[in-house]
Scaffold this active site. Structure first.
Site, PDB file in Angstrom:
ATOM      1  N   HIS A 335       0.778  -1.034   0.004  1.00  0.00           N
ATOM      2  CA  HIS A 335      -0.030   0.130   0.182  1.00  0.00           C
ATOM      3  C   HIS A 335       0.835   1.167  -0.149  1.00  0.00           C
ATOM      4  O   HIS A 335       0.457   2.152  -0.678  1.00  0.00           O
ATOM      5  CB  HIS A 335      -0.977   0.015   1.381  1.00  0.00           C
ATOM      6  CG  HIS A 335      -2.170  -0.870   0.903  1.00  0.00           C
ATOM      7  ND1 HIS A 335      -2.176  -2.107   1.411  1.00  0.00           N
ATOM      8  CD2 HIS A 335      -3.556  -0.696   0.428  1.00  0.00           C
ATOM      9  CE1 HIS A 335      -3.410  -2.856   0.911  1.00  0.00           C
ATOM     10  NE2 HIS A 335      -4.096  -1.658   0.514  1.00  0.00           N
ATOM     11  N   GLY A 336       1.953   1.017   0.585  1.00  0.00           N
ATOM     12  CA  GLY A 336       2.804   2.295   0.717  1.00  0.00           C
ATOM     13  C   GLY A 336       4.187   2.189   1.386  1.00  0.00           C
ATOM     14  O   GLY A 336       4.313   1.413   2.155  1.00  0.00           O
TER      15      GLY A 336
END
Lengths: 483, 80
Positions: A335-336
């Site tokens: 996701h990051g």
């Protein structure tokens, strides 16, 4: 090009008309390939180079796996390293460089390392996972390798699902591109309904709520009630946003005769963390299940070096918890690169492990004594909102500060802000809840009745008018949140 | 010796602690409420133990229904 900008509408009308006029699957695929590159290159032409490189890496790797079986593992490794490498470089390089730089500084060394200022190429996280699944499936002998490069490239680059999924499997989509498609009016109507509903969720619901939620997280000193209302608002917003995107993707694909997999199945009705992952971002969580979680549980290498023998049932729980740990860490990192995504992954690992433990320890007679869902669904929803808070906070330091606030404290303005946020959240959630109930109870009857056409047309018109109004009104921030 | 499906039914009843489970070749995870990703791993480990075989991840991820599992087990037992 974004789905909800007017350019996309014009683009899609042209593609739709040209596509069905061609009426030959080879020309249709070629058209899809060209327009997908136009759609993607619209943002930045060099993005196409990366997309093409990633796609061709797996095209070649899969061919080599079949043609030179003694080197199959090598080519599989190349595909995985190439794809994960590209993802890691664009996603985490700056993150690590900055961390490394500040570490140097903290021990008194001069900081000469600089971040490259990389931006993440749109869709990279999605299409690298998609092309990897193709190669792994071929390696696992679950899929035949493809030689037709156009069909294969359309599977990777198909514009409806290129930028944000669903992360499709070759076994589902490739055969659809390989056979002729026939124009079917009810299919097109159903696709249009789905796409319009998706756009409505994005433009009217998610984007209306977004500015309110954003304000909570930029306000200097929000009260605890505001933060939890913000977390709830974000929970509603993010589902409307993401499932809206998916519905536009699936709807437009369906209008072109291609059926994409579903990505959401009422995730907030889940009664356990495992059920949540079966209902939320399904294409991604099943990817993790098939290509990471199962290998972590069954691969001979893991069995040889990592299993703890003779500690049943703890052996099984430890085994599960370890496989979950790596899977959820990967999910967070995907996701990051910021710490809160990792924390979010770890939160779901803790939830999943606790659930596995409870499943093993609570006797079946207790579980079967009554229907626990009226209790477990709201409980899981509360866990989901907490997860969304971890996901949404600007930094982990702030999260710690948020959680230690007195839940009942707050100025009058803060309570008004909370009330406004909760009201907007409820107003936005209501159409989604009504639509869900309608899809359970009304739609199945309506689909067989002569009223389908007029009802559909009325809803399309209403949704379009609402989008026109809200798209112009969106972005107006509410004054009270600034205090 | 009992058939593969009978032996499998015993394993399923044992893992899910439900004596009412009746398997057919068409049974899938959708038919048993508690059959989620976690339970699937527990189930497969128990099937391995009961039949004395080892699966690899490709085999587990390739399974679509109980019929697939029976074929896989029969192929393994036949090869023994």
């Amino acid at each position: 090009m974004s789905f909800v900008e007017p350019t996309f509408l014009a683009f899609f009308v042209l593609v739709f008309a040209g596509y069905w006029l061609l009426n030959d699957r080879r020309w249709q695929n070629l058209l899809l390939l060209v327009v997908s590159f136009v759609f993607y290159g619209w943002i930045h032409p060099w993005l196409m180079v990366l997309l093409f490189a990633s796609a061709m890496l797996d095209y070649v790797a899969a061919r080599r796996i079949v043609e030179t079986p003694d080197r199959a593992n090598l080519w599989l490794g190349l595909s995985v390293v190439g794809n994960i490498g590209a993802l890691a470089f664009f996603k985490y390089f700056d993150f690590f460089i900055e961390g490394f730089g500040s570490a140097l500084q903290s021990i008194g060394l001069q900081n000469d390392v600089h971040a490259l200022g990389l931006f993440l190429p749109l869709g990279l996280s999605f299409y690298t996972f998609q092309t990897m699944s193709y190669t792994i499936d071929v390696w696992r002998k679950q899929l035949d390798m493809r030689t037709d490069v156009v069909d294969y490239l359309v599977y990777v680059c198909f514009f409806p699902q290129l930028v944000a999924g669903p992360v499709e499997r070759a076994a589902n989509v490739l055969p659809q591109f390989e056979r002729p498609r026939t124009f079917n009016q009810s299919m097109v109507r159903s696709g249009l309904s789905l796409a319009l509903w998706g756009a409505f969720k994005k433009v009217v619901l998610a984007d209306t709520l977004a500015p309110y939620v954003d304000l909570v997280f930029v306000t200097k000193e929000p009260s605890a009630a505001m933060i939890w209302a913000g977390a709830l608002g974000f929970t509603v917003q993010v589902l409307a946003d993401f499932s809206g995107y998916t519905d536009i993707a699936r709807g437009t694909a369906r209008m072109l005769g291609i059926e994409l997999m579903d990505n959401f199945d009422h995730p907030y009705l889940a009664a356990s963390p495992m059920e949540f992952w079966q209902r939320w971002h399904i294409s991604f969580s099943t990817w993790l299940r098939d290509y990471l979680y199962l290998p972590l549980s069954f691969s001979p290498w893991v069995r040889k070096y990592l299993t703890i023998p003779g500690t049943e049932p703890w052996g099984y729980l430890a085994h599960t918890s370890r496989a979950l740990f790596i899977t959820m860490l990967a999910s967070g990192l995907w996701h990051g690169s910021t710490v809160n995504y990792v924390a979010w992954g770890m939160y779901y690992w803790a939830l999943g492990s606790a659930y596995a433990y409870a499943q093993a320890k609570i006797p079946k007679r207790v579980k079967r004594k009554r229907n626990w869902r009226p209790f477990t669904v709201p409980l899981m929803f509360a866990f989901t909102v907490t997860g969304m808070l971890i996901f949404r906070v600007p930094s982990l330091g702030r999260l710690g500060g948020f959680l230690t606030l007195n839940p009942l404290a707050g100025t009058q303005d803060q309570w008004i802000a909370t009330t406004v946020l909760l009201s907007v959240t409820l107003a936005v959630a209501l159409p989604s809840v009504l639509a869900m109930l309608a899809s359970f109870y009304v739609l199945p009857k309506l689909e067989r009745s002569p009223y389908l056409l007029p009802v559909q047309t009325t809803l399309w018109t209403a949704a379009s008018i609402a989008m026109f109004i809200f798209a112009r009104g969106a972005g107006a921030d509410f004054v009270y949140f600034q205090f | 010796m009992s058939s593969t499906i009978d032996r499998l039914t015993d394993v399923f009843r044992d893992v899910f602690e439900d004596d009412d489970i009746t398997l057919t070749r068409a049974t899938t995870a959708k038919d048993i409420a508690e059959w989620d990703s976690l339970m699937n791993v527990a189930l497969m480990l128990n099937v391995e133990q009961s039949f004395g075989v080892h699966f690899n991840s490709s085999e587990v991820s390739g399974l679509k229904d109980v019929g697939g599992l029976i074929d896989l087990l029969d192929a393994r037992m036949g090869a023994k």
